[in-house]
Motif scaffolding. Sequence first.
Motif, mmCIF file in Angstrom:
data_model
loop_
_atom_site.group_PDB
_atom_site.id
_atom_site.type_symbol
_atom_site.label_atom_id
_atom_site.label_comp_id
_atom_site.label_asym_id
_atom_site.label_seq_id
_atom_site.Cartn_x
_atom_site.Cartn_y
_atom_site.Cartn_z
ATOM 1 N N VAL A 5 0.869 -1.167 0.000
ATOM 2 C CA VAL A 5 0.000 0.000 0.000
ATOM 3 C C VAL A 5 0.910 1.222 0.000
ATOM 4 C CG1 VAL A 5 -1.768 1.273 1.274
ATOM 5 C CG2 VAL A 5 -1.776 -1.234 1.299
ATOM 6 N N VAL A 6 0.770 2.086 -1.004
ATOM 7 C CA VAL A 6 1.582 3.296 -1.102
ATOM 8 C C VAL A 6 0.703 4.478 -0.700
ATOM 9 C CG1 VAL A 6 2.969 4.742 -2.632
ATOM 10 C CG2 VAL A 6 2.949 2.261 -2.933
ATOM 11 N N VAL A 7 1.233 5.292 0.223
ATOM 12 C CA VAL A 7 0.444 6.361 0.830
ATOM 13 C C VAL A 7 1.103 7.717 0.596
ATOM 14 C CG1 VAL A 7 -0.432 7.252 3.024
ATOM 15 C CG2 VAL A 7 -0.334 4.785 2.648
ATOM 16 N N TYR A 8 0.278 8.698 0.253
ATOM 17 C CA TYR A 8 0.726 10.097 0.283
ATOM 18 C C TYR A 8 -0.364 10.898 0.962
ATOM 19 C CZ TYR A 8 1.908 14.851 -0.859
ATOM 20 O OH TYR A 8 2.204 16.186 -0.750
ATOM 21 N N ILE A 9 -0.013 11.502 2.076
ATOM 22 C CA ILE A 9 -0.950 12.364 2.790
ATOM 23 C C ILE A 9 -0.410 13.784 2.672
ATOM 24 C CG2 ILE A 9 -1.998 12.899 5.014
ATOM 25 C CD1 ILE A 9 -1.684 9.925 5.748
ATOM 26 N N PRO A 10 -1.095 14.644 1.935
ATOM 27 C CA PRO A 10 -0.599 16.008 1.747
ATOM 28 C C PRO A 10 -0.572 16.773 3.073
ATOM 29 C CG PRO A 10 -2.517 15.571 0.342
ATOM 30 C CD PRO A 10 -2.344 14.393 1.221
ATOM 31 N N PRO A 11 0.287 17.770 3.175
ATOM 32 C CA PRO A 11 0.359 18.559 4.413
ATOM 33 C C PRO A 11 -0.964 19.221 4.788
ATOM 34 C CG PRO A 11 2.232 19.052 2.992
ATOM 35 C CD PRO A 11 1.296 18.172 2.214
ATOM 36 N N SER A 12 -1.799 19.521 3.808
ATOM 37 C CA SER A 12 -3.067 20.202 4.081
ATOM 38 C C SER A 12 -4.196 19.240 4.473
ATOM 39 C CB SER A 12 -3.494 21.008 2.854
ATOM 40 O OG SER A 12 -3.662 20.139 1.749
ATOM 41 N N ALA A 13 -3.958 17.944 4.417
ATOM 42 C CA ALA A 13 -5.012 16.951 4.683
ATOM 43 C C ALA A 13 -5.305 16.841 6.171
ATOM 44 C CB ALA A 13 -4.586 15.599 4.137
ATOM 45 N N ASN A 14 -6.530 16.404 6.469
ATOM 46 C CA ASN A 14 -6.918 16.109 7.846
ATOM 47 C C ASN A 14 -6.275 14.770 8.219
ATOM 48 O OD1 ASN A 14 -8.332 14.895 10.034
ATOM 49 N ND2 ASN A 14 -10.034 16.332 9.716
ATOM 50 N N ALA A 15 -5.359 14.784 9.187
ATOM 51 C CA ALA A 15 -4.586 13.595 9.542
ATOM 52 C C ALA A 15 -5.472 12.468 10.041
ATOM 53 C CB ALA A 15 -3.530 13.945 10.585
ATOM 54 N N ASP A 16 -6.459 12.773 10.879
ATOM 55 C CA ASP A 16 -7.333 11.724 11.417
ATOM 56 C C ASP A 16 -8.166 11.074 10.315
ATOM 57 O OD1 ASP A 16 -6.400 12.102 13.991
ATOM 58 O OD2 ASP A 16 -7.972 13.565 14.493
ATOM 59 N N ALA A 17 -8.701 11.886 9.414
ATOM 60 C CA ALA A 17 -9.503 11.345 8.312
ATOM 61 C C ALA A 17 -8.637 10.489 7.392
ATOM 62 C CB ALA A 17 -10.148 12.486 7.523
ATOM 63 N N ALA A 18 -7.415 10.928 7.113
ATOM 64 C CA ALA A 18 -6.510 10.157 6.252
ATOM 65 C C ALA A 18 -6.160 8.818 6.896
ATOM 66 C CB ALA A 18 -5.242 10.963 5.977
ATOM 67 N N CYS A 19 -5.922 8.823 8.202
ATOM 68 C CA CYS A 19 -5.611 7.568 8.905
ATOM 69 C C CYS A 19 -6.812 6.628 8.915
ATOM 70 C CB CYS A 19 -5.128 7.858 10.325
ATOM 71 S SG CYS A 19 -3.460 8.550 10.369
ATOM 72 N N ASP A 20 -8.017 7.186 8.999
ATOM 73 C CA ASP A 20 -9.230 6.357 8.947
ATOM 74 C C ASP A 20 -9.374 5.681 7.581
ATOM 75 O OD1 ASP A 20 -9.871 6.985 11.547
ATOM 76 O OD2 ASP A 20 -11.368 8.514 11.011
ATOM 77 N N VAL A 21 -9.095 6.409 6.512
ATOM 78 C CA VAL A 21 -9.168 5.836 5.156
ATOM 79 C C VAL A 21 -8.122 4.731 5.012
ATOM 80 C CG1 VAL A 21 -8.800 6.317 2.699
ATOM 81 C CG2 VAL A 21 -10.127 7.908 4.105
ATOM 82 N N LEU A 22 -6.920 4.978 5.500
ATOM 83 C CA LEU A 22 -5.861 3.966 5.439
ATOM 84 C C LEU A 22 -6.249 2.728 6.233
ATOM 85 C CD1 LEU A 22 -2.999 3.033 4.708
ATOM 86 C CD2 LEU A 22 -2.197 4.250 6.748
ATOM 87 N N LEU A 23 -6.768 2.917 7.449
ATOM 88 C CA LEU A 23 -7.175 1.789 8.284
ATOM 89 C C LEU A 23 -8.275 0.977 7.606
ATOM 90 C CD1 LEU A 23 -7.041 0.202 10.914
ATOM 91 C CD2 LEU A 23 -8.665 1.832 11.887
ATOM 92 N N SER A 24 -9.213 1.641 6.951
ATOM 93 C CA SER A 24 -10.291 0.950 6.247
ATOM 94 C C SER A 24 -9.736 0.068 5.122
ATOM 95 C CB SER A 24 -11.278 1.978 5.691
ATOM 96 O OG SER A 24 -12.245 1.359 4.894
ATOM 97 N N ALA A 25 -8.815 0.612 4.342
ATOM 98 C CA ALA A 25 -8.227 -0.145 3.232
ATOM 99 C C ALA A 25 -7.402 -1.325 3.754
ATOM 100 C CB ALA A 25 -7.358 0.768 2.372
ATOM 101 N N VAL A 26 -6.631 -1.105 4.804
ATOM 102 C CA VAL A 26 -5.796 -2.160 5.371
ATOM 103 C C VAL A 26 -6.664 -3.255 5.992
ATOM 104 C CG1 VAL A 26 -4.132 -2.656 7.211
ATOM 105 C CG2 VAL A 26 -3.767 -0.717 5.687
ATOM 106 N N SER A 27 -7.709 -2.858 6.693
ATOM 107 C CA SER A 27 -8.613 -3.838 7.307
ATOM 108 C C SER A 27 -9.275 -4.716 6.257
ATOM 109 C CB SER A 27 -9.689 -3.125 8.127
ATOM 110 O OG SER A 27 -9.109 -2.449 9.206
#
Length: 161
Positions: A5-27
């Motif tokens: 899984v390759v991830v890019y979270i831009p500096p302007s992104a909401n960190a919690d929301a981005a981590c939730d999307v990543l967790l959903s994909a990984v799960s």
Amino acid sequence: MPFVVVVYIPPSANADAACDVLLSAVSRLQTQHPDALLLISGDFNHASPSSSLPKFTQYVTCHTRDNKTLDLFYANTKEAYHSLPLPPLGRADHNLVHLLPVYKTLVHRQPAVTRTVKKWSEEAEEALKDCFNTTLWDVFSDAHGEDISTVSPTACLTDYT
């Protein structure tokens, strides 16, 4: 089967929301492929998914941009890699990271075993072939039929030379 899984979270992104999307994909991947090797790598900027991925190990231990570690590498295996910093590629503002595998294959973890195999001489082989060629096999089977539970057929076969 490994998954990356390759991830890019831009500096302007909401960190919690981005981590939730990543967790959903990984799960979802872990549910569909519970025994698969799962690798997650990328530029996480200000987000830190470590709390979202408690069963994953983060392997990048060196700084990747100035005095910060922004580029991370997670795997669902323990003690698999060791990281070393490398200079940036071209004009990039991030350092490269060299991940060295720590895992040793089973072949390298077990000591070498030496076995000695006795090779028969040609004379011994010929004597054995001659013995089988001259044996009257019906003597063994006719006398006892299908019953091999008695001692006599076993003794007869093991004593035969």
